[in-house]
Motif scaffolding. Structure first.
Motif, PDB file in Angstrom:
ATOM      1  N   GLU A   2      40.258 118.809 107.794  1.00 38.20           N
ATOM      2  CA  GLU A   2      38.874 118.870 107.881  1.00 38.20           C
ATOM      3  C   GLU A   2      38.208 117.778 108.622  1.00 38.20           C
ATOM      4  N   LEU A   3      36.974 117.705 109.321  1.00 41.45           N
ATOM      5  CA  LEU A   3      36.406 116.413 109.715  1.00 41.45           C
ATOM      6  C   LEU A   3      35.266 116.626 108.523  1.00 41.45           C
ATOM      7  N   CYS A   4      35.059 115.466 107.609  1.00 40.52           N
ATOM      8  CA  CYS A   4      34.108 115.530 106.472  1.00 40.52           C
ATOM      9  C   CYS A   4      32.949 114.517 106.898  1.00 40.52           C
ATOM     10  N   VAL A   5      31.736 115.017 107.046  1.00 41.32           N
ATOM     11  CA  VAL A   5      30.540 114.230 107.439  1.00 41.32           C
ATOM     12  C   VAL A   5      29.819 114.223 106.202  1.00 41.32           C
ATOM     13  N   TYR A   6      29.217 112.878 105.806  1.00 39.19           N
ATOM     14  CA  TYR A   6      28.540 112.435 104.620  1.00 39.19           C
ATOM     15  C   TYR A   6      27.298 111.868 104.894  1.00 39.19           C
ATOM     16  N   THR A   7      26.221 112.193 104.330  1.00 39.34           N
ATOM     17  CA  THR A   7      24.880 111.354 104.429  1.00 39.34           C
ATOM     18  C   THR A   7      24.491 110.754 103.105  1.00 39.34           C
ATOM     19  N   VAL A   8      24.165 109.290 103.083  1.00 35.53           N
ATOM     20  CA  VAL A   8      23.809 108.621 102.059  1.00 35.53           C
ATOM     21  C   VAL A   8      22.177 108.438 102.086  1.00 35.53           C
ATOM     22  N   LYS A   9      21.697 108.538 100.801  1.00 37.02           N
ATOM     23  CA  LYS A   9      20.326 108.123 100.677  1.00 37.02           C
ATOM     24  C   LYS A   9      20.332 107.290  99.262  1.00 37.02           C
ATOM     25  N   GLU A  10      19.349 106.242  99.024  1.00 30.89           N
ATOM     26  CA  GLU A  10      19.154 105.522  98.008  1.00 30.89           C
ATOM     27  C   GLU A  10      20.489 105.151  97.268  1.00 30.89           C
ATOM     28  N   GLY A  11      21.594 105.053  97.920  1.00 28.37           N
ATOM     29  CA  GLY A  11      23.179 104.810  97.511  1.00 28.37           C
ATOM     30  C   GLY A  11      23.821 105.859  96.705  1.00 28.37           C
ATOM     31  N   LYS A  12      23.485 107.127  97.148  1.00 27.02           N
ATOM     32  CA  LYS A  12      24.062 108.340  96.640  1.00 27.02           C
ATOM     33  C   LYS A  12      24.424 109.230  97.812  1.00 27.02           C
ATOM     34  N   ILE A  13      25.416 110.031  97.813  1.00 29.04           N
ATOM     35  CA  ILE A  13      25.724 111.056  98.863  1.00 29.04           C
ATOM     36  C   ILE A  13      24.753 112.023  98.610  1.00 29.04           C
TER      37      ILE A  13
END
Length: 119
Positions: free
Chosen positions: A101-112
Motif C-alpha cells: 500500500e501507498l500510505c498517505v498521512y496528514t499531521v496537525k498540531e503534532g498528531k496524525i
C-alpha cells in the motif's frame, strides 16, 4: 513533534508491526482512516482513534501468520508524508501473500489526523 519526526516514528513502529502503539502515541483522538475500497467487515472510512484501534484489532484477528513488514523511507511535504508499506502475511483460510500500500498521512498540531491507503 514535527511532521518529519512523526513520519520517522510511524515508519519504525510499522517496521516492527507495532501498529496499535503507533496509534496510541501518534494519532489524534479525531483521526480518520480512508481505505481504497469498502470491504466486508470494514467501512471505507473510519473516524475516531477508538474506532481506528478497533479496526486494527479486527484486522489482526484475521491474520493467521506474519512473515515481515517493510516500510520505505518517508517522503515529507509540509504537513503530509507518505511511504510504501509491504506486509508479507497469510490471512486465516488463505494463502501467503504480500500486501503493498501507498500510505498517505496528514499531521496537525503534532498528531496524525488522517491516513489514506492506496493499492
Amino acid at each position: 513533534m514535527t511532521t518529519a519526526e512523526i513520519a520517522g516514528r510511524l515508519a519504525a513502529y510499522c517496521r516492527n508491526e507495532q501498529f496499535s502503539t503507533a496509534q496510541k502515541e501518534l494519532y489524534a483522538d479525531d483521526a480518520v482512516s480512508i481505505e481504497p475500497v469498502e470491504t466486508p467487515g470494514f467501512d471505507k472510512e473510519t473516524r475516531g482513534l477508538k474506532a481506528l484501534m478497533e479496526k486494527d484489532k479486527q484486522f489482526s484477528a484475521m491474520v493467521a501468520a506474519r512473515y515481515g513488514t517493510t516500510v520505505s523511507e518517508p517522503l515529507i511535504a509540509g504537513n503530509a508524508f507518505t511511504f510504501v508499506l509491504t506486509m508479507d502475511l497469510q490471512m486465516k483460510g488463505g494463502d501467503r501473500q504480500q500486501l503493498q500500500e501507498l500510505c498517505v498521512y496528514t499531521v496537525k498540531e503534532g498528531k496524525i489526523v488522517s491516513e489514506q491507503f492506496f493499492m
